[in-house]
Design a protein around this motif. Structure first.
Motif, PDB file in Angstrom:
ATOM      1  N   ALA A  31     -13.983 -10.549  36.405  1.00 23.53           N
ATOM      2  CA  ALA A  31     -12.898 -11.069  37.200  1.00 23.53           C
ATOM      3  C   ALA A  31     -13.412 -11.350  38.601  1.00 23.53           C
ATOM      4  N   SER A  32     -14.155 -10.476  38.945  1.00 18.14           N
ATOM      5  CA  SER A  32     -14.506 -10.560  40.582  1.00 18.14           C
ATOM      6  C   SER A  32     -15.483 -12.018  40.511  1.00 18.14           C
ATOM      7  N   CYS A  33     -16.102 -12.232  39.454  1.00 17.02           N
ATOM      8  CA  CYS A  33     -16.947 -13.454  39.445  1.00 17.02           C
ATOM      9  C   CYS A  33     -16.042 -14.620  39.247  1.00 17.02           C
ATOM     10  N   GLY A  34     -15.092 -14.529  39.268  1.00 16.48           N
ATOM     11  CA  GLY A  34     -14.257 -15.664  38.927  1.00 16.48           C
ATOM     12  C   GLY A  34     -13.823 -16.227  37.425  1.00 16.48           C
ATOM     13  N   ASN A  50     -11.712 -20.988  32.662  1.00 15.20           N
ATOM     14  CA  ASN A  50     -12.180 -22.001  33.640  1.00 15.20           C
ATOM     15  C   ASN A  50     -13.584 -22.258  33.389  1.00 15.20           C
ATOM     16  N   MET A  51     -14.461 -21.600  32.528  1.00 16.32           N
ATOM     17  CA  MET A  51     -16.016 -21.807  32.447  1.00 16.32           C
ATOM     18  C   MET A  51     -16.056 -21.931  30.691  1.00 16.32           C
ATOM     19  N   ASP A  52     -17.526 -22.509  30.538  1.00 12.91           N
ATOM     20  CA  ASP A  52     -17.956 -22.534  29.071  1.00 12.91           C
ATOM     21  C   ASP A  52     -18.370 -21.184  28.651  1.00 12.91           C
ATOM     22  N   ARG A 105     -23.036 -14.320  42.367  1.00 13.39           N
ATOM     23  CA  ARG A 105     -21.808 -13.887  42.275  1.00 13.39           C
ATOM     24  C   ARG A 105     -21.841 -12.416  42.238  1.00 13.39           C
ATOM     25  N   ILE A 106     -22.293 -12.003  41.146  1.00  9.77           N
ATOM     26  CA  ILE A 106     -22.625 -10.679  40.799  1.00  9.77           C
ATOM     27  C   ILE A 106     -23.365  -9.842  41.748  1.00  9.77           C
ATOM     28  N   ASN A 107     -24.409 -10.346  42.390  1.00  7.89           N
ATOM     29  CA  ASN A 107     -25.145  -9.838  43.577  1.00  7.89           C
ATOM     30  C   ASN A 107     -24.202  -9.631  44.533  1.00  7.89           C
TER      31      ASN A 107
END
Ligand code: PRT
Ligand code: ZN
Length: 226
Positions: free
Chosen positions: A27-30, A46-48, A217-219
């Protein structure tokens, strides 16, 4: 068809100690995921990306067999599966993309409170119950100790009281379970955290690009939590 780019498949634990943190990380990665339905596969809107929700024990194999592209799993489960596959002459390749900041625990030897213990040699000739026979076996071999290993998938902590084993080798976080069962932690044999792993033979350009987008994003999320 081989030319058609596939959605990235990520395996996560369906329900258990890693599921809430894994979901929160996504979730926090979008990633917008609809996990309301109790489905095996959840599509990211929203992503593949597809999220596969399975038993944690199945995650290393799914990634090592290339059925899933990424997975989040405890190092304890990952290492146990690797050792088992090495013995079975199965493929056990994977890449660790990131050691995560949750799921921390230790795999420890514990004995009844009143029992004497002076290092691994005290285990000679004893029976030890565990869910991690390969990790324990490696440790005993390193220590040059001969002991009988009994594999239990659950309720390991009651084995000594039930007369099934002299000692146990189990995961510990607070130590409350050991204490409640009259056991004493005497040696840590492995320290574990959750890790994000990737299958070895991932070559699809779109999928690699997606991973390259997710990693910063994870970092970033992990740095913000420090
Ligand atoms: O259903 P599924 O097979 O997916 O789940 P599971 O029941 O096999 O696993 P689960 O959800 O219990 O744990 C998943 C992962 O979380 C483990 O593989 C570890 O990597 C990690 N983890 C972190 C732990 C613990 N902490 C932990 N404390 N896994 C298990 N425990 C258990 C331990 O086995 C013992 O029974 O908690 C008890 C000890 O906790 P304390 O706090 O009393 O010391
Ligand atoms: Zn499990």
């Amino acid at each position: 068809p081989a030319t058609e780019s596939k959605r990235l498949r990520i395996a996560m634990q369906k329900s258990g100690r890693l599921s809430v943190d894994s979901q929160a990380l996504f979730a926090s990665c979008g990633l917008k995921i609809n996990l309301r339905e109790q489905r095996l596969i959840a599509h990211v809107e929203n992503m593949d990306i597809d999220i596969l929700r399975v038993r944690d024990d199945d995650i290393p194999g799914l990634v090592m067999d290339g059925v899933c592209d990424l997975g989040i799993v405890g190092e304890n489960v990952l290492e146990e599966e690797s050792l088992q596959r090495q013995l079975d002459n199965h493929s056990f390749d994977y890449t660790v993309l990131k050691r995560l900041d949750f799921g921390g625990c230790r795999l420890s030897i514990a004995v009844p409170q009143e029992d004497e213990y002076q290092g691994a040699a005290s285990l000679e000739g004893k029976t030890i119950a565990t869910t991690y026979p390969r990790l324990l076996g490696r440790y005993l071999k390193q220590q040059g100790v001969n002991a009988r290993v009994v594999t239990l998938k659950g309720s390991v902590e009651v084995a000594p009281r039930a007369g099934l084993a002299d000692a146990i080798c189990d995961l510990v976080s607070t130590g409350a379970t050991l204490e409640a069962n009259g056991l004493r932690e005497v040696d840590v044999i492995y320290r574990s955290k959750a890790v994000l792993i990737q299958r070895k033979d991932l070559t699809d350009n779109k999928q690699l690009k997606l991973i390259n987008k997710l990693m910063p994003r994870i970092n970033g999320v992990m740095q913000a939590n420090e």
